[in-house]
Scaffold this active site. Sequence first.
Site, PDB file in Angstrom:
ATOM      1  N   ASP A  42       0.956  -1.093   0.025  1.00 40.94           N
ATOM      2  CA  ASP A  42      -0.204  -0.005   0.117  1.00 40.94           C
ATOM      3  C   ASP A  42       0.761   1.338  -0.106  1.00 40.94           C
ATOM      4  O   ASP A  42       1.971   1.338   0.384  1.00 40.94           O
ATOM      5  CB  ASP A  42      -0.846  -0.016   1.172  1.00 40.94           C
ATOM      6  CG  ASP A  42      -2.028   0.757   1.243  1.00 40.94           C
ATOM      7  OD1 ASP A  42      -2.125   2.168   1.070  1.00 40.94           O
ATOM      8  OD2 ASP A  42      -3.151   0.434   0.930  1.00 40.94           O
ATOM      9  N   VAL A  69       1.705   2.622  -7.095  1.00 37.71           N
ATOM     10  CA  VAL A  69       1.196   1.924  -8.040  1.00 37.71           C
ATOM     11  C   VAL A  69       1.278   2.590  -9.299  1.00 37.71           C
ATOM     12  O   VAL A  69       1.149   1.859 -10.474  1.00 37.71           O
ATOM     13  CB  VAL A  69      -0.165   1.180  -8.174  1.00 37.71           C
ATOM     14  CG1 VAL A  69      -0.167   0.225  -6.825  1.00 37.71           C
ATOM     15  CG2 VAL A  69      -1.301   2.248  -7.864  1.00 37.71           C
ATOM     16  N   ASN A  95      -6.078  -4.043  -6.607  1.00 38.06           N
ATOM     17  CA  ASN A  95      -7.078  -3.624  -5.832  1.00 38.06           C
ATOM     18  C   ASN A  95      -6.707  -2.071  -5.769  1.00 38.06           C
ATOM     19  O   ASN A  95      -7.743  -1.299  -5.532  1.00 38.06           O
ATOM     20  CB  ASN A  95      -7.121  -4.480  -4.734  1.00 38.06           C
ATOM     21  CG  ASN A  95      -8.059  -3.671  -3.652  1.00 38.06           C
ATOM     22  OD1 ASN A  95      -9.303  -3.674  -3.719  1.00 38.06           O
ATOM     23  ND2 ASN A  95      -7.644  -2.810  -2.663  1.00 38.06           N
ATOM     24  N   TYR A 160     -13.920   8.182 -12.878  1.00 39.48           N
ATOM     25  CA  TYR A 160     -14.033   6.724 -12.329  1.00 39.48           C
ATOM     26  C   TYR A 160     -14.532   5.855 -13.309  1.00 39.48           C
ATOM     27  O   TYR A 160     -14.074   4.706 -13.317  1.00 39.48           O
ATOM     28  CB  TYR A 160     -14.632   7.073 -11.049  1.00 39.48           C
ATOM     29  CG  TYR A 160     -14.672   5.815 -10.215  1.00 39.48           C
ATOM     30  CD1 TYR A 160     -13.517   5.522  -9.488  1.00 39.48           C
ATOM     31  CD2 TYR A 160     -15.554   4.798  -9.763  1.00 39.48           C
ATOM     32  CE1 TYR A 160     -13.365   4.474  -8.791  1.00 39.48           C
ATOM     33  CE2 TYR A 160     -15.596   3.748  -9.357  1.00 39.48           C
ATOM     34  CZ  TYR A 160     -14.473   3.641  -8.491  1.00 39.48           C
ATOM     35  OH  TYR A 160     -14.372   2.474  -7.871  1.00 39.48           O
ATOM     36  N   LYS A 164     -12.348   2.612 -14.615  1.00 38.90           N
ATOM     37  CA  LYS A 164     -12.687   1.290 -14.149  1.00 38.90           C
ATOM     38  C   LYS A 164     -12.859   0.528 -15.427  1.00 38.90           C
ATOM     39  O   LYS A 164     -12.748  -0.725 -15.439  1.00 38.90           O
ATOM     40  CB  LYS A 164     -13.715   1.352 -13.215  1.00 38.90           C
ATOM     41  CG  LYS A 164     -13.324   1.692 -11.864  1.00 38.90           C
ATOM     42  CD  LYS A 164     -12.243   0.699 -11.245  1.00 38.90           C
ATOM     43  CE  LYS A 164     -11.959   1.036  -9.626  1.00 38.90           C
ATOM     44  NZ  LYS A 164     -10.942   0.283  -9.107  1.00 38.90           N
ATOM     45  N   THR A 195     -16.776   1.377   3.283  1.00 34.17           N
ATOM     46  CA  THR A 195     -15.490   1.341   3.861  1.00 34.17           C
ATOM     47  C   THR A 195     -15.020   2.552   4.622  1.00 34.17           C
ATOM     48  O   THR A 195     -15.695   3.621   4.168  1.00 34.17           O
ATOM     49  CB  THR A 195     -14.459   1.245   2.587  1.00 34.17           C
ATOM     50  OG1 THR A 195     -14.386   2.334   1.740  1.00 34.17           O
ATOM     51  CG2 THR A 195     -14.817  -0.258   1.830  1.00 34.17           C
TER      52      THR A 195
END
Length: 264
Positions: A42, A69, A95, A160, A164, A195
Amino acid sequence: MTSLNDATSDQRTAIVTGAASGIGRAIAQRFATEGMAVVCADLNAAGAVKLAADLSAAGHRALGIAVEVTDEASVAAMAARALEWTGRIDTAVANAGVMVEGDILSISLAEWNRALQINATGAFLTARAVLPHLLASPAGTLVFTASTVGLVGMKGTAAYSASKGAVVALTRQLAADFASRGVRVNAVAPGAIRTPLSESQFRARAADDAEFESLLQQVIGRYPISRWGTPKEIAEIVLFLASDRSSWMTGQIIPVDGGLLELR
């Protein structure tokens, strides 16, 4: 059903990006309880290391490392560290992601680029770093975290949705490229999952607790199963896609969305 650690194989190693919280955390925890050695990666290095320490204290095998990432060298270093640790990479879950809200007239170019860089380019770089090692595994699997908004149009998520959607297309393309070489590539497409990140976004919009709860209820109202999903529910599907239980599946995008896409 075949266990991830069947009698004929050594312990498998999985990398999970975005593992410090939310869906990624739940995936790393579920993999660990299934018996895998888990690399918790992470941008939040402290969170990744803490998760790995907690898993290790519970008797599991886990390593926490930092990764950016969008940086090719950082992603390559993540794969190298995993190999140094166990000598193999059998599963990777790309992820790590970010939510950018707004329609195309309201978002900035910087926000557009941020969504594409983290969600799409991050997935691409992760896949490219791990695929040579997945090819060396007897059962290499790659799982992406996509989204329902990568499958259908929804208001106010231009960047977004595009990012995706790219993940969805990349999943299918890599599945076509690597099926004959023994690597399976699939994706999970979550709906609204509660979350810390999603809660913080709604908190930022709300003036008080009452408005916060009202916003949460508005989301729930769109779902035939009228509640938010949980990270653990996504982790179970990712485990299935990563394991031998889904051994004749590749190129699949699995919505886990409370019936949103099919029943709304």
